[in-house]
Design a protein around this motif. Structure first.
Motif, PDB file in Angstrom:
ATOM      1  N   ALA A  64       0.834  -1.205   0.000  1.00  0.00           N
ATOM      2  CA  ALA A  64       0.000   0.000   0.000  1.00  0.00           C
ATOM      3  C   ALA A  64       0.868   1.255   0.000  1.00  0.00           C
ATOM      4  O   ALA A  64       0.543   2.253  -0.658  1.00  0.00           O
ATOM      5  N   LEU A  65       1.980   1.209   0.706  1.00  0.00           N
ATOM      6  CA  LEU A  65       2.886   2.356   0.751  1.00  0.00           C
ATOM      7  C   LEU A  65       3.575   2.556  -0.596  1.00  0.00           C
ATOM      8  O   LEU A  65       3.752   3.689  -1.062  1.00  0.00           O
ATOM      9  N   PHE A  66       3.942   1.462  -1.229  1.00  0.00           N
ATOM     10  CA  PHE A  66       4.530   1.495  -2.570  1.00  0.00           C
ATOM     11  C   PHE A  66       3.571   2.183  -3.539  1.00  0.00           C
ATOM     12  O   PHE A  66       3.963   3.041  -4.326  1.00  0.00           O
ATOM     13  N   GLU A  67       2.281   1.827  -3.426  1.00  0.00           N
ATOM     14  CA  GLU A  67       1.268   2.424  -4.291  1.00  0.00           C
ATOM     15  C   GLU A  67       1.130   3.922  -4.009  1.00  0.00           C
ATOM     16  O   GLU A  67       0.975   4.718  -4.934  1.00  0.00           O
ATOM     17  N   ARG A  68       1.193   4.299  -2.739  1.00  0.00           N
ATOM     18  CA  ARG A  68       1.066   5.715  -2.403  1.00  0.00           C
ATOM     19  C   ARG A  68       2.219   6.526  -2.986  1.00  0.00           C
ATOM     20  O   ARG A  68       2.012   7.642  -3.472  1.00  0.00           O
ATOM     21  N   VAL A  69       3.430   5.976  -2.952  1.00  0.00           N
ATOM     22  CA  VAL A  69       4.584   6.665  -3.524  1.00  0.00           C
ATOM     23  C   VAL A  69       4.381   6.887  -5.018  1.00  0.00           C
ATOM     24  O   VAL A  69       4.625   7.977  -5.546  1.00  0.00           O
ATOM     25  N   TYR A  70       3.920   5.861  -5.727  1.00  0.00           N
ATOM     26  CA  TYR A  70       3.674   6.008  -7.166  1.00  0.00           C
ATOM     27  C   TYR A  70       2.526   6.972  -7.430  1.00  0.00           C
ATOM     28  O   TYR A  70       2.579   7.769  -8.371  1.00  0.00           O
ATOM     29  N   ASN A  71       1.480   6.922  -6.610  1.00  0.00           N
ATOM     30  CA  ASN A  71       0.366   7.846  -6.792  1.00  0.00           C
ATOM     31  C   ASN A  71       0.812   9.286  -6.606  1.00  0.00           C
ATOM     32  O   ASN A  71       0.330  10.194  -7.295  1.00  0.00           O
ATOM     33  N   ASN A  72       1.728   9.515  -5.675  1.00  0.00           N
ATOM     34  CA  ASN A  72       2.290  10.859  -5.512  1.00  0.00           C
ATOM     35  C   ASN A  72       2.986  11.305  -6.791  1.00  0.00           C
ATOM     36  O   ASN A  72       2.920  12.475  -7.179  1.00  0.00           O
ATOM     37  N   SER A  73       3.648  10.363  -7.468  1.00  0.00           N
ATOM     38  CA  SER A  73       4.324  10.682  -8.720  1.00  0.00           C
ATOM     39  C   SER A  73       3.341  10.985  -9.837  1.00  0.00           C
ATOM     40  O   SER A  73       3.697  11.636 -10.825  1.00  0.00           O
ATOM     41  N   MET A  74       2.112  10.492  -9.713  1.00  0.00           N
ATOM     42  CA  MET A  74       1.100  10.682 -10.753  1.00  0.00           C
ATOM     43  C   MET A  74       0.184  11.868 -10.469  1.00  0.00           C
ATOM     44  O   MET A  74      -0.816  12.071 -11.138  1.00  0.00           O
ATOM     45  N   ASP A  75       0.525  12.647  -9.454  1.00  0.00           N
ATOM     46  CA  ASP A  75      -0.351  13.727  -9.026  1.00  0.00           C
ATOM     47  C   ASP A  75      -0.185  14.947  -9.930  1.00  0.00           C
ATOM     48  O   ASP A  75       0.333  15.991  -9.520  1.00  0.00           O
ATOM     49  N   PHE A  76      -0.588  14.805 -11.192  1.00  0.00           N
ATOM     50  CA  PHE A  76      -0.468  15.881 -12.172  1.00  0.00           C
ATOM     51  C   PHE A  76      -1.747  16.703 -12.223  1.00  0.00           C
ATOM     52  O   PHE A  76      -2.844  16.151 -12.230  1.00  0.00           O
ATOM     53  N   ASP A  77      -1.617  18.017 -12.310  1.00  0.00           N
ATOM     54  CA  ASP A  77      -2.736  18.897 -12.617  1.00  0.00           C
ATOM     55  C   ASP A  77      -2.608  19.241 -14.102  1.00  0.00           C
ATOM     56  O   ASP A  77      -1.871  20.142 -14.486  1.00  0.00           O
ATOM     57  N   TYR A  78      -3.326  18.490 -14.932  1.00  0.00           N
ATOM     58  CA  TYR A  78      -3.177  18.613 -16.385  1.00  0.00           C
ATOM     59  C   TYR A  78      -3.367  20.048 -16.867  1.00  0.00           C
ATOM     60  O   TYR A  78      -2.548  20.581 -17.619  1.00  0.00           O
ATOM     61  N   ASP A  79      -4.458  20.671 -16.443  1.00  0.00           N
ATOM     62  CA  ASP A  79      -4.768  22.003 -16.953  1.00  0.00           C
ATOM     63  C   ASP A  79      -3.707  23.021 -16.552  1.00  0.00           C
ATOM     64  O   ASP A  79      -3.328  23.888 -17.339  1.00  0.00           O
ATOM     65  N   ASP A  80      -3.226  22.898 -15.328  1.00  0.00           N
ATOM     66  CA  ASP A  80      -2.181  23.815 -14.870  1.00  0.00           C
ATOM     67  C   ASP A  80      -0.911  23.649 -15.687  1.00  0.00           C
ATOM     68  O   ASP A  80      -0.312  24.624 -16.150  1.00  0.00           O
ATOM     69  N   ILE A  81      -0.504  22.401 -15.897  1.00  0.00           N
ATOM     70  CA  ILE A  81       0.745  22.122 -16.603  1.00  0.00           C
ATOM     71  C   ILE A  81       0.655  22.565 -18.063  1.00  0.00           C
ATOM     72  O   ILE A  81       1.592  23.178 -18.596  1.00  0.00           O
ATOM     73  N   VAL A  82      -0.452  22.261 -18.716  1.00  0.00           N
ATOM     74  CA  VAL A  82      -0.618  22.660 -20.117  1.00  0.00           C
ATOM     75  C   VAL A  82      -0.582  24.184 -20.249  1.00  0.00           C
ATOM     76  O   VAL A  82      -0.168  24.721 -21.278  1.00  0.00           O
ATOM     77  N   GLY A  83      -0.952  24.872 -19.177  1.00  0.00           N
ATOM     78  CA  GLY A  83      -0.956  26.329 -19.207  1.00  0.00           C
ATOM     79  C   GLY A  83       0.387  26.973 -18.934  1.00  0.00           C
ATOM     80  O   GLY A  83       0.510  28.207 -19.047  1.00  0.00           O
TER      81      GLY A  83
END
Length: 215
Positions: A64-83
């Motif tokens: 579960a902790l391994f998954e949380r670390v990867y989920n943190n890596s996937m925490d993208f705000d698409y609209d913000d980044i594209v802007g």
């Protein structure tokens, strides 16, 4: 008291988060090999039995902790980044050289380094890591495609497979940099390695198309 009431009426997700926070702290302090359900419970407001209510053993906690670390890596705000007013190369560089809370990032890196060896001998860990990596890859690829569209660029059919390979190896490079971060490689040196990789990616996939900046 109010605090007792709030503790008793916590949700499952809140209890799990407390357990994972405790486990993360223990892994950073003592290493995964020394982690026990007793040491986790000792650093929560739960009893040992309370921890077992949510996790069967320390391996399940680690997954579960391994998954949380990867989920943190996937925490993208698409609209913000594209802007962002950056070129595609600058945008990807900024994405790969993560700028999250420094302490949280350091903890995630240490946990990842401690747990990734489990994927070498534990088939469950290996399969879980593969699923998490592929989810991250899909999300990162979708984001890069949005940036490509934003800049009016074209991934020609003959470049499609190279584009996908670059996305894959970019994330592999990012994982490798996790080891370097834990070992103390300065961010400037990491950034230079990313810069060289991204420069090759841009030249290879978007030859002649890419502006140097968006200013």
């Amino acid at each position: 008291s109010r605090s007792d009431y709030m503790t008793k009426h916590r949700t499952r997700d809140e209890w799990v988060a407390e357990i994972l926070d405790a486990a993360a702290g223990r892994i950073v302090a003592e290493g995964y090999s020394n982690l026990t359900m007793e040491s986790i419970a000792a650093h929560t407001s739960l009893s040992k039995g309370g921890v077992y209510r949510y996790f069967r053993n320390k391996r399940d906690v680690a997954l579960a902790l391994f998954e949380r670390v990867y989920n943190n890596s996937m925490d993208f705000d698409y609209d913000d980044i594209v802007g962002w007013n950056l070129s595609i190369a600058e945008t990807i560089q900024r994405l790969l050289v993560v700028r999250r809370n420094a302490e949280q990032l350091r903890q995630d890196h240490v946990i990842w380094v401690q747990l990734i060896p489990e994927t070498l001998w534990d088939e469950g860990f290996k399969q879980h890591r593969t699923r998490l990596f592929e989810a991250l890859r899909g999300k990162f690829e979708e984001l890069v495609r949005r940036i490509v569209a934003r800049d009016g660029l074209v991934i020609h059919p003959e470049s499609e497979s190279r584009f996908q390979h670059y996305v894959y190896y970019g994330l592999v490079l990012r994982e490798g940099m996790t080891f370097h971060s834990v070992m103390g490689l300065p961010l400037e040196e990491q950034g230079e390695m990313y810069r060289q990789f991204i420069e090759l990616f841009v030249k290879d996939v978007f030859a002649g198309q890419v502006p140097t900046s968006r200013s």
